[in-house]
Design a protein around this motif. Sequence first.
Motif, PDB file in Angstrom:
ATOM      1  N   GLU A   5       0.852  -1.188   0.000  1.00 21.37           N
ATOM      2  CA  GLU A   5       0.000   0.000   0.000  1.00 21.37           C
ATOM      3  C   GLU A   5       0.885   1.233   0.000  1.00 21.37           C
ATOM      4  N   THR A   6       0.617   2.181  -0.900  1.00 23.30           N
ATOM      5  CA  THR A   6       1.468   3.377  -0.929  1.00 23.30           C
ATOM      6  C   THR A   6       1.202   4.241   0.298  1.00 23.30           C
ATOM      7  N   LEU A   8       2.454   7.935   2.611  1.00 25.37           N
ATOM      8  CA  LEU A   8       3.050   9.264   2.573  1.00 25.37           C
ATOM      9  C   LEU A   8       3.627   9.594   3.943  1.00 25.37           C
ATOM     10  N   PHE A  10       6.158  12.676   6.106  1.00 30.08           N
ATOM     11  CA  PHE A  10       6.734  14.008   6.008  1.00 30.08           C
ATOM     12  C   PHE A  10       7.933  14.173   6.922  1.00 30.08           C
ATOM     13  N   PHE A  62       7.021   9.610  -0.617  1.00 28.18           N
ATOM     14  CA  PHE A  62       5.903   8.757  -0.997  1.00 28.18           C
ATOM     15  C   PHE A  62       6.502   7.402  -1.354  1.00 28.18           C
TER      16      PHE A  62
ATOM     17  N   LEU B   2      11.345  21.234  -3.957  1.00 26.64           N
ATOM     18  CA  LEU B   2      10.869  21.672  -2.657  1.00 26.64           C
ATOM     19  C   LEU B   2       9.712  22.645  -2.839  1.00 26.64           C
ATOM     20  N   LYS B  12      -1.391  19.105   3.480  1.00 23.54           N
ATOM     21  CA  LYS B  12      -0.502  18.353   4.372  1.00 23.54           C
ATOM     22  C   LYS B  12      -1.077  18.330   5.782  1.00 23.54           C
ATOM     23  N   PHE B  15      -3.890  15.927   6.123  1.00 25.18           N
ATOM     24  CA  PHE B  15      -3.374  14.561   6.140  1.00 25.18           C
ATOM     25  C   PHE B  15      -2.805  14.236   7.519  1.00 25.18           C
ATOM     26  N   SER B  26      -1.618   4.537   8.410  1.00 18.54           N
ATOM     27  CA  SER B  26      -1.442   5.114   7.082  1.00 18.54           C
ATOM     28  C   SER B  26      -2.622   4.818   6.157  1.00 18.54           C
ATOM     29  N   GLY B  27      -3.146   3.593   6.251  1.00 20.73           N
ATOM     30  CA  GLY B  27      -4.234   3.171   5.377  1.00 20.73           C
ATOM     31  C   GLY B  27      -5.513   3.967   5.560  1.00 20.73           C
ATOM     32  N   ARG B  30      -5.507   7.538   3.234  1.00 14.38           N
ATOM     33  CA  ARG B  30      -5.087   7.533   1.840  1.00 14.38           C
ATOM     34  C   ARG B  30      -5.809   8.585   1.007  1.00 14.38           C
ATOM     35  N   ALA B  33      -3.950  11.696   1.582  1.00 21.76           N
ATOM     36  CA  ALA B  33      -2.615  11.605   0.970  1.00 21.76           C
ATOM     37  C   ALA B  33      -2.744  11.885  -0.520  1.00 21.76           C
ATOM     38  N   TYR B  36      -3.248  15.517  -1.223  1.00 15.40           N
ATOM     39  CA  TYR B  36      -1.981  16.247  -1.097  1.00 15.40           C
ATOM     40  C   TYR B  36      -1.156  16.104  -2.369  1.00 15.40           C
ATOM     41  N   LEU B  37      -1.045  14.885  -2.871  1.00 13.99           N
ATOM     42  CA  LEU B  37      -0.245  14.659  -4.073  1.00 13.99           C
ATOM     43  C   LEU B  37      -0.871  15.336  -5.279  1.00 13.99           C
ATOM     44  N   ARG B  40       0.210  18.889  -5.257  1.00 18.49           N
ATOM     45  CA  ARG B  40       1.574  19.082  -5.744  1.00 18.49           C
ATOM     46  C   ARG B  40       1.658  18.967  -7.259  1.00 18.49           C
ATOM     47  N   MET B  46       5.576  18.267  -8.441  1.00 21.93           N
ATOM     48  CA  MET B  46       5.780  16.825  -8.480  1.00 21.93           C
ATOM     49  C   MET B  46       5.486  16.390  -9.905  1.00 21.93           C
ATOM     50  N   LEU B  54      -0.274   5.483  -8.709  1.00 21.00           N
ATOM     51  CA  LEU B  54       0.337   5.822  -7.423  1.00 21.00           C
ATOM     52  C   LEU B  54      -0.307   5.044  -6.290  1.00 21.00           C
ATOM     53  N   GLY B  55      -1.015   3.995  -6.649  1.00 17.36           N
ATOM     54  CA  GLY B  55      -1.615   3.129  -5.640  1.00 17.36           C
ATOM     55  C   GLY B  55      -2.977   3.582  -5.174  1.00 17.36           C
ATOM     56  N   PHE B  56      -3.616   4.476  -5.929  1.00 18.51           N
ATOM     57  CA  PHE B  56      -4.923   4.987  -5.511  1.00 18.51           C
ATOM     58  C   PHE B  56      -6.063   4.519  -6.400  1.00 18.51           C
TER      59      PHE B  56
END
Lengths: 102, 70
Positions: A5-6, A8, A10, A62, B2, B12, B15, B26-27, B30, B33, B36-37, B40, B46, B54-56
């Motif tokens: 599972e991906t 994130l 910080f 990530f 950055l 952020k 999250f 973490s799960g 998601r 997360a 957030y991505l 970016r 990004m 990206l796993g989503f």
Amino acid sequence: VVPGETALAFYKAKNPTDKPIIGISTYNVIPFEAGQYFNKIQCFCFEEQRLNPQEEVDMPVFFYIDPEFAEDPKMAKVDLITLSYTFFEAKEGQNLPLPGYQ
Amino acid sequence: PLSLAGECSAFKERFMECLRDSGYESGACRQRAMAYLECRMERQLMANEPLEKLGFKDLIDEKSEAKPEK
């Protein structure tokens, strides 16, 4: 974090000095054997990053843990993987003294 | 690169709030997360990648199945 599972995470970096700093970061995974299962998808590492005086930035990573991790008997007792970053200052034209040579 | 101007810091924070509330599962976070991505990527902070890669994928499929929101 679940293997496959991906996820994130910080980090935060701050330049506490009064001069801009150009740095490069590199990462480390502990335990060493877990490192092969660590896959970063996006991070801030390896490229030079400039931080101005007193500047603070969030640095996302990530990543995912390879699902093969769960199949590896050597990893059975590993329930904590630590990812750490070290920031090195990148200086141009630095002349490092050769040890023992003068 | 950055994000020196903190353009996505609101995403952020949301999250991180979720992580704290969920006991750092973490799960459970998601969706945030992913948000957030997306922030970016929209701001060129990004490299653009389809979110499915990206796993989503499961979250994207859920989104398109759900009725359109306000």
